[in-house]
Structures are given as structure tokens and as C-alpha cells.
Design a protein around this motif. Sequence first.
Motif, short mmCIF file in Angstrom:
data_model
loop_
_atom_site.label_atom_id
_atom_site.label_comp_id
_atom_site.label_asym_id
_atom_site.label_seq_id
_atom_site.Cartn_x
_atom_site.Cartn_y
_atom_site.Cartn_z
N ASP C 166 1.13 -0.77 -0.23
CA ASP C 166 -0.25 -0.17 0.20
C ASP C 166 0.42 1.30 -0.07
O ASP C 166 0.51 2.70 -0.75
N THR C 167 1.96 1.30 0.26
CA THR C 167 2.95 2.30 0.56
C THR C 167 3.94 2.70 -0.22
O THR C 167 4.82 2.70 -0.48
N GLY C 168 3.93 1.76 -1.59
CA GLY C 168 5.12 1.94 -2.42
C GLY C 168 5.68 0.83 -2.51
O GLY C 168 6.55 0.75 -3.61
N TYR C 169 6.15 -0.20 -1.55
CA TYR C 169 7.12 -1.37 -1.43
C TYR C 169 6.89 -2.07 -2.69
O TYR C 169 5.81 -2.62 -2.46
N ARG C 170 7.71 -3.63 -2.86
CA ARG C 170 7.46 -4.64 -2.88
C ARG C 170 7.74 -5.66 -1.97
O ARG C 170 9.04 -5.31 -1.18
N VAL C 171 6.88 -6.51 -2.21
CA VAL C 171 7.24 -7.68 -0.96
C VAL C 171 6.99 -8.68 -2.22
O VAL C 171 6.17 -8.98 -2.74
N VAL C 172 8.26 -9.53 -2.23
CA VAL C 172 8.56 -10.53 -2.71
C VAL C 172 8.60 -12.60 -1.33
O VAL C 172 9.17 -11.64 -0.47
N LEU C 173 7.30 -12.70 -1.79
CA LEU C 173 6.82 -13.73 -0.26
C LEU C 173 7.38 -15.40 -0.72
O LEU C 173 6.95 -15.43 -2.05
N LEU C 174 8.27 -15.72 -0.20
CA LEU C 174 8.31 -17.00 -0.42
C LEU C 174 8.17 -17.95 1.06
O LEU C 174 8.05 -17.87 2.04
N THR C 175 6.58 -18.91 0.41
CA THR C 175 5.70 -19.68 0.81
C THR C 175 6.06 -20.74 1.52
O THR C 175 6.63 -21.24 0.98
N GLY C 201 -1.26 -7.74 -4.46
CA GLY C 201 0.07 -7.27 -4.89
C GLY C 201 1.47 -8.20 -4.49
O GLY C 201 3.00 -7.26 -4.35
N ILE C 202 1.71 -8.87 -3.37
CA ILE C 202 2.61 -9.67 -3.37
C ILE C 202 3.10 -10.62 -4.05
O ILE C 202 2.02 -11.53 -5.25
#
Lengths: 296, 595, 342
Positions: C166-175, C201-202
Motif C-alpha cells: 500500500d505504501t509503494g514497496y515490493r514484497v516477495v513472499l517465499l511461501t 500485489g504480493i
Amino acid sequence: MTEPLKPVYLEDKLNEVRGDGHLRYRSSSLPTWCPGCGYFSVAEGVATALNRLKVPLKDAVIVSGIGCASRFPFFMETYGFHTLHGRTLPVATGVKVANDALTVLAVGGDGDAFAIGGGHIPHAARRNADITYMVFDNGIYGLTKGQTSPTSVEGFVTPSTPYESHDRPLNPLMMLLSYGASWVGQAYAGRPHHLTDMIAEAVAHRGFSYLHILSPCVTFDKTEMTYANLDVRVRDLPADHDPSDRLVAMEQATRAEAPALGLFYREERPTLIDGMNDIAARATGKASGKGKKNKK
Amino acid sequence: MNKNGTDIQFAVIGSAGDGTIAAGDILKRAMAGLGYKVIAFDIYPAEIRGFGKCISRVRITTEQAYSLKRHSDVLISLDDSYAIPHVGEVRDYGAVIYESSPIARLPEGGHMTAHVKPSQLPYGMQVRSISERVTASARSRNIVVLGYLAGLYGIDPQAFREIIADKFRTKAQAVTVQNTAAFDAGYEVGQSVFKLDDVQLGPPVRKGDSGKVTMMTGNGAVVRGCIDAGLDTFFGYPITPATTILERLAAELPKHGGRVLQTEDEISAIAATIGAGYTGARAATATSGPGLALMTEMLGLGVMGEVPSVVFVSQRGGPSTGMPTKTEQSDLNLAVFGGAGDAQRIVLAPTNVEGCYRTAGKAFEMAEKYQTPVVVLLDLYLSNRYETVIPPDANPFAPNLNKGLDAWRGDGEYPRFADTDDHISPRALPGEEGGMHTVTGLEHNQLGKPSDAPENHLAMNAKRHRKLDGALSHPDFTICKRFGDEGPVDVGILGWGSTFGEILEAMFAAQDEGIRCSAMKVVMLSPLPKERIVAFMDDCGTVLVPELNYEGQFANLISGALGRPVTKLTRSTGAPMQVEEILAEIRRLAQAKAA
Amino acid sequence: MGEAIHNVIIGNGSAGNGAAITLRERDPDCRITIITMGSLPFYNRYDLPRVFRGCYDWREILVHPLSYYDDHSITLRRNSRVTDVDARSRTITFAHNEVMHYDRLLVCAGGQGYLPEELSDYRGLMSGFGSFEAAMTTYKALPAGGTLVMLGGDMIGLDLARTLIDTGYRVVLLTNEYTFWPHRIAEDERDGFIQALGHMGIEVVDGVHPVAVEEGEAGKPARRVIFDDGGDVQGDVVMPSYGLVPTAEFMLGSGVDIERGLLVDPMLHTTDKNIWAAGDVCQIWSAEDNAYRFYYGWNNVRLMGEMAARNVTGANEAFEGLEDERLRIDKKGHIASPFWEH
């Protein structure tokens, strides 16, 4: 014991000293002392001694406390400082420290010296301040009209001790010898020539010189320290007295019932000013390295 | 004040054996070196070294400050048992730094964490183990914690390293190396800590003169003033809190050709000072209240004999032996009035460290020029506190102001105590041809001969008092000064001595609140600058006199001399007055005025 | 009895603070001490994502005003780690070597972020989110528009992730199996939820197994996460998000029964008569499941704290966990959890 037993009057001496330089040491003020007072002898002795030592008038400072004896500076044509009761030596020390070219004489009576001023004497002595300290001992408070003093005899009856004094008199010579005075002598106002010689020697000594002067109060003491009594009691130090032996000097000093006249003790050692000059040399990095290091 | 600039007060608290004062010393010197203004005050225990509580408070600012603050921003505990009672002095959102791994088992409540308030930020640190790891000794804990402080607040570590090197320069090189390592280890930890308090260190304000800025205590400034004024002899007897003047002069004065003697008591010290002054030397002694009490008879001799002397008096809690390690302003009466007879002398009271320097030097000018004792009143709080000061470019003190024998043009016997236009007599000095005279504590005539004639006593008393009026216009010396609002004000504050710093801070705060007020510091307490004070009081709706004693000695002096009422604010706890106390009183008086 | 009863609460979270105010309400005279390892007064950990929305001052996330502690006569012990509890002598020993006596002890120590053994060597290269300080440190390490690589993705982490997006960062999630913890996700639901994450967006990387974290090369992002198959992913910050494990080591040897957490009966009473527990630190006996189980979420935890306090002061109530613990997908196609509602 060949000297006259009678007191010395200023007038008697006037003709004798006229034309001799030492008269100019006397101020125009007439002394307030009682006729017959031993202090006239001292004034005479100081004037003669300074003259003999060729001390310029302007370079002599006489510091006194409070009491009959302490009126002394007013009657001398030198610089003078009539200070407070008992504070003669600290003031004199200040004078000497500030200007060591001056010849500093300190004078006072037995009360000024050993009652109120007693705490200062050991320190002037141990520092070896180059001061000539003359105590005029008459064993009484004259200026306040005759009370007992620290050198008064036991059993003395005075207005402040109407039922007799129970206090033992001090032995000033023993005190000064143990305090480390580097010159200790005793004279008697009834022997003015010897007194003058002793004053001259005391002033000439480099360091703290203590001259105890037995000097009767003709007004308030009719029974104890009178000329008549002292003339009988005083004695000379033995001819073989060794003034470098402090223990022998003390032994002589203990015989207070027969006061010995002369030089009890003398040693040469660095003066207060010598020590201060050494400090100045160390502080400015010019020390000779001869001074003692502090023991750790 | 300091709304935008830096204003941080650190308090280092521990036992004497913890290096508490040393830590405060390094801290304040480092901050002064960086270009901040510093006011610092150490509190020592009355007990001998190694025991008892020590506090070193250091306030650093970018704007000029005038006192310590009531609340510290950061407390550093080197010993919780001493620091815990002081945790309340840390302001909200300020920091408390302490040992997180004490070596001894503590009873409940024995650790700082039991006392830090929710509004304060606790920072635990393994001070001891870091010191032991880096230096193989716990002795450098005070240095480790300084490193932590520098790291936490982003203070240039080099400033500390330089001071540490300087502080240990007389020791073996290894000592500097170890302590620097201890500092660096603490610094590394401090840097890694997440800072939660809102203590903000801004950049120092560097001015053109910052390179010359130096830091000294009130007593240190007195010593510097003495040396610059050409002090010849100093006689002293150890007494808290004046002892450091004796000690510093003993080390420094011989380098400048002067002589120092530790005397057998205070009577001897002032007597020798007057003896030296009599010869024309610049002479001084330093003492505290009990010593001054002993000296008063001699001050009378100095007045009567018209002999110059300077007496520095660092006041402490009284009466009698009182509270030797606590501050108080309760020797004013003694300084101004002490002694037998009508013995007026000059009494000066500087209000800050820089003032100590100027007043010390000027005291010698005045003593010499007006031929009188001069008492300079300090107090423990002023004597021991550190401030950054800017030394003057040129020596501001005149070397010789004695009206000498040359000024006498008469014939006949030399009149040492002759009355003249300015009532100052030509003074011959021992060793000078033709000026022989005897100085006496007896009343005397113009020749110095004892005289108790009634007209003589009257004339000489008048001469001795009237000559001092010249001091009220002594060149280049501020005898009193007004600060704050010009013209009519609701509240005026008259202050003297060390308390004036708190007075100024309180006055500025009151102005910020919209109260019309101004403050006047009175540096010359005797003779009193009556006209200037009256003019000030004429402008004031009401006059407040805050001072650190029980009776209100300055207030009594003012209202007695001027016949005008003042409002006293007295406090005698042994601690400096708080700005807030004065401010509250200003508010109360302003409200009463409005109502 | 000369002295007031001393109730000591270990833990400064929802459970501990719920317990404290309940104790105060029920016993105005008792002594209450809250012990925490943290440096700050009570704040809501669920509020920490606000750090990324410009809240840099801890004072803004405090639950109570600072006067609260004085007003309620509650002593707060911060920076205080308990190393030992002795139930027999009823004493607590702190890491700072102080010994404290208690009459009643409530253990509300919560949990701490779990990190799998094989990644523990890389702890120093990873960022945390367990405290205000950790959150701020993470914030400062993330450049604007930068990338956070999240490992696992528990509900606390995913809450941060949605804020970051929401605040403009990227999140890469390793599930992995910790994704959505503590929700227990049925096998058939999982893909749908993972898709929803993508929809939010994740950037999801599923099915990889990270084995190492390294510093990035010069000119590249600061961190590199390496997988067991040799693949990698780069980011500015790496954050583990593997759920919580109870903070209970200090209770070992106290005399109280422990499995993973402190074992308590439904009245939240441990096996020692003077010790209760509440929140993420305890496992509660469930007759229904015939096993000890954890209850998560702010509401449950708060409730437990209050109930433990009531039971300490004479009540005898049994805890029943709130039913609604289901992970859902909302109208926008995003995941929604009751744990995010506070």
C-alpha cells in the motif's frame, strides 16, 4: 657582670650617640614607655645594631603586635607596621615574602607572643623565615595594667588573678628550640651592651632568629621580674657552650630559675625565601636539581 | 530559550571510586572542544576519596545559558545505589543509562530498572563486562559508558579520544591506549542501540572565536584573573570550597614570578596578605565563611591602615562549620559588615565564571587604587562549576595603580594618611627613601601617629569611607547591570552572585509568558551603587530578591540602605536555586500586580 | 498481614495488560508489577505496520497515556529479562541479578518469532518486526520503493506486507507451511488463498526452500536469499515470518509443567497453585480435543489475561476460545482474518 645595674634612659644616651649615625634610627616620637622600662634598652640596642650592620633606614621594617613592646615601631625612624595583637609574625612573613630585600624585625611582648600569638611562632620558626623576632618578656600585661601573662610565675597575684595564678609559666626558649628556630638567644635589658651585641648577631643571622629579652616592668611588677631579682638570677652561658648542639641548648634552657644569657643555638639552613626560589626554579624548569625530592 | 538549538543536560552519578567526576570532566571538555557552550557543576561527597556520592552535571547548549537546568535530559548511572534517588530529575522522554549486569546480587528494588519512570527511556548496557573484556579491568567503566553515550547520540568520537589522550598524558602510554579502546568499545555498542528518547543533539554553533573558547571553573577563572593581574604573593589555608584556588596558584604562580605559601591558619593567611600588601605587592588569600570569620579583625586593620589586600571567599552552607560541600550565599553580612568599627571595604560578587576572571583581576586594581581590602564573594556553586569562556585578546588589567610617594609634594614629615581631593593618600612603600612611616590599627592622624582626638577620628572615618566612592566608577568594570525589558516593568528582580544565572533564565521564561520584567545584577555590594539600584527600582512595579540564604541578607541590605520594600525569595537547602522557583514567584507577583 | 499482596505479571502485551487492569479493578490495594524485556510502555504490536505510514514516534502507538501507570499504581519494569522463577520460594531472578518476591504470578510472556534451525546462522542479515525498534530498523533499511523478501508469511507478516504494498514497496513472499500461521488451512483452500495474495500485489514464490541469506553484491540490492536448488531472490531486506513460539525458557526448572508452552487448565491455572498463565505463552487443556492447544489473536489473548486475573482474585471461570478463527477472502479478493481486527 660588670655592667651597671641601673636602667638606661634615652636622655642619658643622647650626648653619647650624637654625631654617631645611629641616632637617626630614632623617630621624633617620644616613647610612651614608663621611665625605667627595659624597652628603652631594646630601642637603643636595635638602633645601635642596625647602625653597626649598616642597614639603610628605608630597607628596615619593624613589625609589631599589640602591647607596650609593640609600640616599638613608632619610636624608630624606619618603616613600621603596628599590627594586631598576636599577629606580628604572619604579617612579618608577608612582608618578607613580598620583598626579601627588606630587613624585617618583629617585636612583641610575652603576651602578644605566647598567649594570643603562640600558634604562629612554630610555623615562622620551622619555615626559617628570615625574620629577627625579639620578644620583650616582662612576665606581665603592662598596657592593660598588670594582668598575668604566659611567662608569669606560678602564684603571681594580679588584678586578674587575685587569688594567685595557678598556671605554670611557659619556657619560651625550650619552645623555640623544639620548633626548629635556627637562631635562639637570650639577653637582658639590664645588660644593654650584651643586648646590643645579641641584637646585631640576631639580625645578621640568615634565617629565623629568636631573641628572648628579659625586660622588667617597673610599674606593675614590684616582686618578681625586677631588675634587683634578675640581676641576681641571670648568668652567662658556660664558656664552652656549643651553640650547634640543640640538646645542650635545651638543657641550659630548662634552668629557667637561673636564666642564661647568650647564644643558645644556631644552625645554617635554607630560608623560606631559599625554598621559594627553589620552587620558582622548578616551576619554570630551571631547577638545579639540588633540591630534595618528595619521599614517596 | 534554545527552542531550536541544542540544550542537553547530562548527569553522571556514581561513587567517588567510579570515576564519576572524571567522566563528567571528559564529557564537558569534549563537548566544549566541539564548540558547544558548557555549564557544568560537580558535587562531591564530604567524605574522603573513594566513598560517597558524586554527581557531575554537564549542560551543553548552542545559545548562551546561565545556569544548570532542574531536569537533566540524560542520566548516566555508574552506581545505581547513588543514582536511583536522582532518577526523578530526568525529564519525560529523557534517557537513563545504567549497568545491565551488576556483579552483586541485588535485593528487590536495587536495580535502576525498578525506578525508571514510564515516561523515561531506560538503556541498559553491559558496562563492566565490556570494560573487563577490553582493558582486563573494571576501572574503565566510566570511559566505556562515555563511548556508549557518544555512539547513542552521534557525538564525534574523535573529540573524546583527544580529551582522553590529554587526560592520561602523564600516565603510561598504555593507559591512554586502554582507555581509548574502552571508549571505542562503548561507542560501538552505543551506535548499535536504537535511540528511543527525544534528546536531540544539533550541530554546535561555531563562531569566529570558537577556537579560543576554553572551559574553566569559577575558581579556575579566579586563578587566571590573579595571574593576569600580576598577583605577587598568595597566602592560603585549605578550606572547602576555596582550596582549589590555593592548589592551582601553588602550581601556576611560581611560573609567573609569584610566591605562594600555605599558612598555619586563616588569620596568618590574611595577616601575611596584608603584610605583603603593605610592601606594595599584589597580594591575596582565599577562604570560605569560617575562614572569613577569622579574618575579619585583620580586614579591620587593612581598612584602618589603608593597606591593599584581596580576599576571595567561596561561600558554603553555614553557620559555623555548616555544610562544607553545599552551596549557600550567607556570608554577605560578614563580608560587608564583619569586623569592629565602621570598617567599610569593597565587596564584589561575580555572577558567572567569566565574571570571576574579570572581578578577580579588577579586585587587585581596586585594592591598590583605593588602598583597601577587597572581598570577592563566590560560592561553592560558582567556584566549582564549569563554563565555556572566551579569554580576552589582551590583558585587561592595569599593572600598577598605587598613588605613590611621588604624589606627595609637601615639606616636613611625610603624611602617609593625608586627606586629598579623592581622599586617597600618597603611599610610600618600604624601601623607598623619604617615606618612612608606621602603619597602625590605632586611630591615627595624617602622619600616622596615634591620635584619639574627636575631630581627627571624625575626619579620618570620613576619608576612609569617601575614598571608596571612587570605586563606583572604576574604569572598565560593571558594578551593576540591567537585563530584560527596558522602561517600566511589572516585576523587577535584583540578584547577586551565582544565583543570577537562574534569575536570568527565569526572567527570560517569564518574558516568554508575556510578563514584563527585567533583572539587575549587582556586582558591587560595597559600596552599594545606590543611585543605579534606585533608578531600577523606580521602574519596577514590585521587586523580587532571590538568594540562597535563610534571612535574605541581600534583600535586607537593599531595603536597609534604600528604605524601600522588596519581596524576598530565600532558600537554604544547600542546593542552587531552581529556575522554576523564581519563575513561579515572578508569575505570582505579576498576577498580584494585575489584580 | 502487613504487606499488600504482590501480583507479578511477566509480559507487557495484551494479555499482561488486560490482566493488570483487571487485577487493579478487583483489588485496589494489591501491588502490581509488570515485567517486560522491552524498552517501551505497552503498545499494540498490531499497530507496528503504522511505522510505514509515517508513524515514527513510539508515543503515537502507546495504548495508554504515560500517566496510566501512576494512576493505577502499576509498576512497569522495562528492559528486565527474567532468567529464573522459583515456585517454592516464590521468587523471580532477573538477568540483571535482582531477586523479586511474588505472591501470585501471571506469566503472559507471549511468543517470539520462530526461525528454523537451518537459517539461524543468518539471523544477523535478517530484519525483525517484533518490536517498535525492530520495525523502525526495518523501515530505515528499506529504501523507498524497495523490496522486502518475506520468508513464510504468518498473519503478522502478511499484515505488514499489505501495508508495504500500500505504501509503494515490493514484497516477495517465499511461501511454506508457516504461511497464514496461526490459521490452519485446509489443503484444498490453500491455492485460493495464495492466489489472493497475488491479487493483493504480493509477489509469491511458492515451493522454494531457502537455505542461506547473503549480502548482495555491489550495485545490487543488499540481500540475496539462496534456495536449496541454487536459485535465489534479491531484496533490500529479508524478514522471517514463521509464526511465534512461546517465550517460556525462563520457566524451565520453576516446577511448572511445560510442553511447548506453559500447560494450564481451562481456568488458566498452571500446575503451581500461585502461578497462572495467559496468552501466546500457554497451552490450555481442551476437553473437547483431549489435548492442550493454543489460542491466538488479540481478542483471545486479551480475554485470557483478564480471565486469569479474575481467577487469581477468587473467580473460577473457564476459558472458551472465540470461534471465529477462519481465514476468508473478502469482496476485493483479498484475504481477511479476524486476527487483523483489533
